[in-house]
Motif scaffolding. Structure first.
Motif, short mmCIF file in Angstrom:
data_model
loop_
_atom_site.label_atom_id
_atom_site.label_comp_id
_atom_site.label_asym_id
_atom_site.label_seq_id
_atom_site.Cartn_x
_atom_site.Cartn_y
_atom_site.Cartn_z
N LYS A 49 0.81 -1.23 0.00
CA LYS A 49 0.00 0.00 0.00
C LYS A 49 0.84 1.27 0.00
N GLN A 50 2.14 1.15 0.23
CA GLN A 50 3.05 2.31 0.28
C GLN A 50 3.08 3.03 -1.08
N GLN A 51 3.31 4.33 -1.05
CA GLN A 51 3.36 5.13 -2.27
C GLN A 51 4.63 4.90 -3.07
N TYR A 132 19.78 -5.79 -8.26
CA TYR A 132 19.49 -4.40 -8.59
C TYR A 132 18.46 -3.83 -7.62
N LEU A 133 18.44 -2.51 -7.54
CA LEU A 133 17.46 -1.80 -6.75
C LEU A 133 16.36 -1.35 -7.70
N GLU A 134 15.14 -1.79 -7.43
CA GLU A 134 14.01 -1.37 -8.24
C GLU A 134 13.17 -0.40 -7.43
N THR A 135 12.78 0.69 -8.06
CA THR A 135 11.86 1.65 -7.46
C THR A 135 10.63 1.72 -8.34
N TYR A 136 9.46 1.61 -7.72
CA TYR A 136 8.20 1.57 -8.45
C TYR A 136 7.18 2.46 -7.75
N SER A 137 6.32 3.10 -8.53
CA SER A 137 5.25 3.93 -7.97
C SER A 137 4.18 3.05 -7.37
N GLY A 138 3.91 3.23 -6.09
CA GLY A 138 2.86 2.46 -5.43
C GLY A 138 1.57 3.25 -5.41
N PRO A 139 0.58 2.76 -4.72
CA PRO A 139 0.47 1.41 -4.18
C PRO A 139 0.41 0.39 -5.31
N PHE A 140 0.62 -0.87 -4.98
CA PHE A 140 0.71 -1.93 -5.98
C PHE A 140 -0.51 -2.84 -5.92
N LYS A 141 -1.20 -2.96 -7.06
CA LYS A 141 -2.31 -3.90 -7.22
C LYS A 141 -2.00 -4.71 -8.47
N LYS A 142 -1.58 -5.95 -8.29
CA LYS A 142 -1.08 -6.76 -9.40
C LYS A 142 -2.04 -6.82 -10.59
N ASN A 143 -3.33 -6.99 -10.34
CA ASN A 143 -4.28 -7.11 -11.44
C ASN A 143 -4.48 -5.80 -12.19
N VAL A 144 -4.02 -4.67 -11.64
CA VAL A 144 -4.11 -3.37 -12.29
C VAL A 144 -2.74 -2.90 -12.78
N ASP A 145 -1.70 -3.15 -11.99
CA ASP A 145 -0.38 -2.59 -12.25
C ASP A 145 0.50 -3.40 -13.19
#
Length: 176
Positions: A49-51, A132-145
């Motif tokens: 849920k983190q941003q 590697y370090l991955e940075t991604y825009s959250g929050p994460f919803k697999k079925n949407v993201d």
């Protein structure tokens, strides 16, 4: 520590403050070889849920992350710390149109890759293991993201490593 998925291929750090050292890289590499996906992620964010999602990821040359894309408002970056990886970019028909070869900054080569959503891409380990370090825009919803294309095998498909070889051959032939 929380785990994600049935394969125990990730853990979340719940501490308010922390730092990582070379032992974290060794743990990620070791655990990548132990999972059925040949990948492991140490999530530096507390939950999905983190941003902002920051993950120390290790994956081996026997791992397959299918081509995928994210919504246009999402961004993602990869910063290679150890090992080597290629990131392939595809058109909507599955043709590789660009390849980014990444290795640690100390090699003098490209070490950081960033994309701004809605681009078909596939990371591929080109060494025994890459971290590697991955940075991604959250929050994460697999079925949407995460959207997977119809033109590539899914992760559990036996033809997945053949697909990677085919993509690499096309990229070499097109001087990508």
């Amino acid at each position: 520590m929380n785990t994600m998925g049935k394969l125990m291929d990730a853990k979340f750090i719940q501490k308010q403050t922390f730092s990582l050292d070379s032992q974290a890289i060794e743990e990620v590499k070791t655990r990548a070889f132990e999972t059925s996906t040949q990948r492991f992620r140490l999530c530096l964010h507390k939950n999905i849920k983190q941003q902002t999602h920051e993950m120390l990821i290790g994956f081996t040359q026997n791992s397959y992350m299918p081509p995928h894309r994210h919504p246009k408002e999402k961004s993602e970056s990869y910063l290679v710390l150890e090992g080597n990886m290629d990131v392939y970019i595809f058109d909507d028909n599955g043709l590789p149109i660009k390849r980014y070869s990444l290795s640690p900054q100390t090699t003098g080569n490209d070490f950081l890759f960033r994309l701004n959503g809605n681009v078909w891409h596939m990371p591929v380990c080109t060494s025994t293991v890459v971290v590697y370090l991955e940075t991604y825009s959250g929050p994460f919803k697999k079925n949407v993201d995460v959207e997977f294309p119809s033109w590539a095998p899914l992760e559990k498909n036996k033809k997945s490593l053949e697909f990677i070889k085919k993509v690499a051959k096309i990229a070499r032939g097109n001087n990508l």
